[in-house]
Design an enzyme around this catalytic site. Structure first.
Site, PDB file in Angstrom:
ATOM      1  N   GLN A   1     -45.569 -31.997  -9.450  1.00 41.96           N
ATOM      2  CA  GLN A   1     -45.605 -32.983 -10.522  1.00 41.96           C
ATOM      3  C   GLN A   1     -45.116 -34.340 -10.027  1.00 41.96           C
ATOM      4  O   GLN A   1     -44.183 -34.410  -9.239  1.00 41.96           O
ATOM      5  CB  GLN A   1     -44.704 -32.494 -11.661  1.00 41.96           C
ATOM      6  CG  GLN A   1     -45.001 -33.118 -12.995  1.00 41.96           C
ATOM      7  CD  GLN A   1     -44.360 -32.332 -14.134  1.00 41.96           C
ATOM      8  OE1 GLN A   1     -44.120 -31.143 -13.999  1.00 41.96           O
ATOM      9  NE2 GLN A   1     -44.102 -32.978 -15.239  1.00 41.96           N
TER      10      GLN A   1
ATOM     11  N   SER B   1     -42.674 -26.924  -5.721  1.00 46.81           N
ATOM     12  CA  SER B   1     -42.534 -26.616  -7.157  1.00 46.81           C
ATOM     13  C   SER B   1     -43.881 -26.168  -7.736  1.00 46.81           C
ATOM     14  O   SER B   1     -44.402 -25.121  -7.361  1.00 46.81           O
ATOM     15  CB  SER B   1     -41.955 -27.824  -7.898  1.00 46.81           C
ATOM     16  OG  SER B   1     -41.632 -27.507  -9.227  1.00 46.81           O
ATOM     17  N   LEU B   2     -44.473 -26.961  -8.627  1.00 45.34           N
ATOM     18  CA  LEU B   2     -45.795 -26.661  -9.180  1.00 45.34           C
ATOM     19  C   LEU B   2     -46.805 -26.358  -8.070  1.00 45.34           C
ATOM     20  O   LEU B   2     -47.685 -25.495  -8.208  1.00 45.34           O
ATOM     21  CB  LEU B   2     -46.269 -27.858 -10.012  1.00 45.34           C
ATOM     22  CG  LEU B   2     -47.775 -28.030 -10.205  1.00 45.34           C
ATOM     23  CD1 LEU B   2     -48.301 -27.000 -11.179  1.00 45.34           C
ATOM     24  CD2 LEU B   2     -48.098 -29.431 -10.675  1.00 45.34           C
TER      25      LEU B   2
ATOM     26  N   ARG C   1     -46.970 -22.526 -17.840  1.00 42.14           N
ATOM     27  CA  ARG C   1     -45.731 -23.013 -17.242  1.00 42.14           C
ATOM     28  C   ARG C   1     -45.375 -24.392 -17.808  1.00 42.14           C
ATOM     29  O   ARG C   1     -44.228 -24.653 -18.179  1.00 42.14           O
ATOM     30  CB  ARG C   1     -45.907 -23.093 -15.720  1.00 42.14           C
ATOM     31  CG  ARG C   1     -44.708 -23.599 -14.932  1.00 42.14           C
ATOM     32  CD  ARG C   1     -45.099 -23.677 -13.452  1.00 42.14           C
ATOM     33  NE  ARG C   1     -43.968 -23.908 -12.564  1.00 42.14           N
ATOM     34  CZ  ARG C   1     -43.587 -25.110 -12.135  1.00 42.14           C
ATOM     35  NH1 ARG C   1     -44.231 -26.190 -12.541  1.00 42.14           N
ATOM     36  NH2 ARG C   1     -42.566 -25.242 -11.313  1.00 42.14           N
TER      37      ARG C   1
ATOM     38  N   HIS D   1     -35.744 -26.707 -12.346  1.00 51.50           N
ATOM     39  CA  HIS D   1     -35.073 -25.978 -11.260  1.00 51.50           C
ATOM     40  C   HIS D   1     -33.551 -25.935 -11.464  1.00 51.50           C
ATOM     41  O   HIS D   1     -32.782 -26.157 -10.531  1.00 51.50           O
ATOM     42  CB  HIS D   1     -35.453 -26.561  -9.892  1.00 51.50           C
ATOM     43  CG  HIS D   1     -36.925 -26.500  -9.644  1.00 51.50           C
ATOM     44  ND1 HIS D   1     -37.572 -25.315  -9.375  1.00 51.50           N
ATOM     45  CD2 HIS D   1     -37.886 -27.460  -9.705  1.00 51.50           C
ATOM     46  CE1 HIS D   1     -38.869 -25.563  -9.257  1.00 51.50           C
ATOM     47  NE2 HIS D   1     -39.082 -26.841  -9.454  1.00 51.50           N
TER      48      HIS D   1
ATOM     49  N   GLN E   1     -38.377 -19.065  -9.519  1.00 56.85           N
ATOM     50  CA  GLN E   1     -38.536 -20.459  -9.095  1.00 56.85           C
ATOM     51  C   GLN E   1     -38.103 -21.498 -10.135  1.00 56.85           C
ATOM     52  O   GLN E   1     -37.524 -22.527  -9.794  1.00 56.85           O
ATOM     53  CB  GLN E   1     -40.001 -20.702  -8.696  1.00 56.85           C
ATOM     54  CG  GLN E   1     -40.240 -21.985  -7.940  1.00 56.85           C
ATOM     55  CD  GLN E   1     -41.509 -22.692  -8.378  1.00 56.85           C
ATOM     56  OE1 GLN E   1     -41.684 -22.999  -9.544  1.00 56.85           O
ATOM     57  NE2 GLN E   1     -42.396 -22.946  -7.437  1.00 56.85           N
TER      58      GLN E   1
END
Length: 293
Positions: A9, A87-88, A112, A194, A243
């Site tokens: 992102q 991440s994503l 998500r 996170h 995650q």
């Protein structure tokens, strides 16, 4: 050995994917399939939308995912020896290495995004970038602060993102500066990704991940949670669930990939953020930005 990495992102920009759509029949077919799956024309926002429209939660994550995955599918000689995503971007990496189907990956990314948005609305939370401070000192400062604040993204040496309750992150920023940080500044994000603040989203996403079929990948994925090579479908699922509330170990992942034989890193998706981070982690390694010709 070729490593392919996928951004997260924040990499989105107006017009992303338009060239792909207009010049590749396969890309056009996949973008239209995505519009059907999502139930709205995400391509309209990607190609013509404003920066504000692109920042909408239901758009941002699927948009970056689609750009990365469709670009990977149209590249000549796309044969990764290892993959990783920030991440994503880990979802993009898992479609690229065959662990997830395109359709399932898109559905999970959409779920998500919405789950994270809901979690952000429960309590005021944020993230901040800390520059020029050793990781260990950042971790120690976080522990010393009252309230929830943790190290969230280990991006490269001297660049770490912290995440947590708004007031705790603000206090941590002041303490980081006092400890010698060059900068400690709040980021324009919707919430504390996170970190433990994402627990409601983790629970929601866990059910969706458990219900999804994962296959044995064609090459290892270096997951954010472990920063090690993973090929087991069950282990991939487990790490993907963790995650959301665990830190992104990007520095450690890149270092491990190099140790395991990576000779070049190709970033697949919008922007060049990851090749920049890889260059800061190892100045000698070859980096490439993939784009559609």
């Amino acid at each position: 050995m070729k490593a392919y990495v996928f951004p997260g992102q924040g990499a989105q920009y107006t017009g992303m994917g338009k060239d792909l759509y207009e010049n590749s029949a396969l890309a056009k077919e996949l973008f239209e399939k995505a519009n059907d799956i999502l139930g709205f024309r995400i391509t309209d926002t990607m190609f013509e939308g404003t920066a504000e429209e692109l920042k909408e939660t239901k758009v941002t994550q699927p948009a970056v995912f689609l750009h990365s995955v469709i670009l990977a599918k149209t590249l000549d000689n796309f044969k990764p020896d290892m993959v990783a995503g920030h991440s994503l971007g880990e979802f993009s990496a898992l479609v690229a290495n065959g662990a997830l189907s395109f359709e399932d990956g898109l559905k999970l990314v959409s779920q998500r995004a919405l789950a994270m948005q809901k979690a952000c609305e429960i309590a005021p939370s944020t993230m901040a970038a800390v520059l020029g401070l050793d990781d260990k000192i950042v971790e120690e400062v976080c522990v010393s602060i009252d309230g929830v604040v943790v190290a969230a993204n280990y991006n490269c040496p001297g660049q770490l993102v912290i995440s947590g309750e708004f007031s705790a992150v603000e206090k941590a920023c002041e303490a980081m500066k006092a400890a010698g940080a060059k900068r400690a500044l709040l980021l324009p994000v919707g919430g504390a990704f996170h970190s433990p603040m994402m627990e409601p989203a983790r629970e929601e996403l866990a059910a969706a991940i458990e219900a999804t079929t994962f296959s044995t990948p064609i090459c290892p994925v270096y997951q954010n949670v472990t920063a090690t090579a993973v090929t087991s479908a069950e282990e991939i699922k487990k790490n993907l669930i963790i995650q959301l509330t665990a830190p992104v170990k990007w520095t450690q992942s890149v270092q491990q990939m190099i140790k395991d034989g990576a000779t070049s890193f190709t970033e697949v998706g919008p922007g060049k953020v990851l090749v920049g981070l890889v260059n800061k982690i190892d100045k000698e390694i070859e980096t490439i930005s993939a784009y559609y010709i």
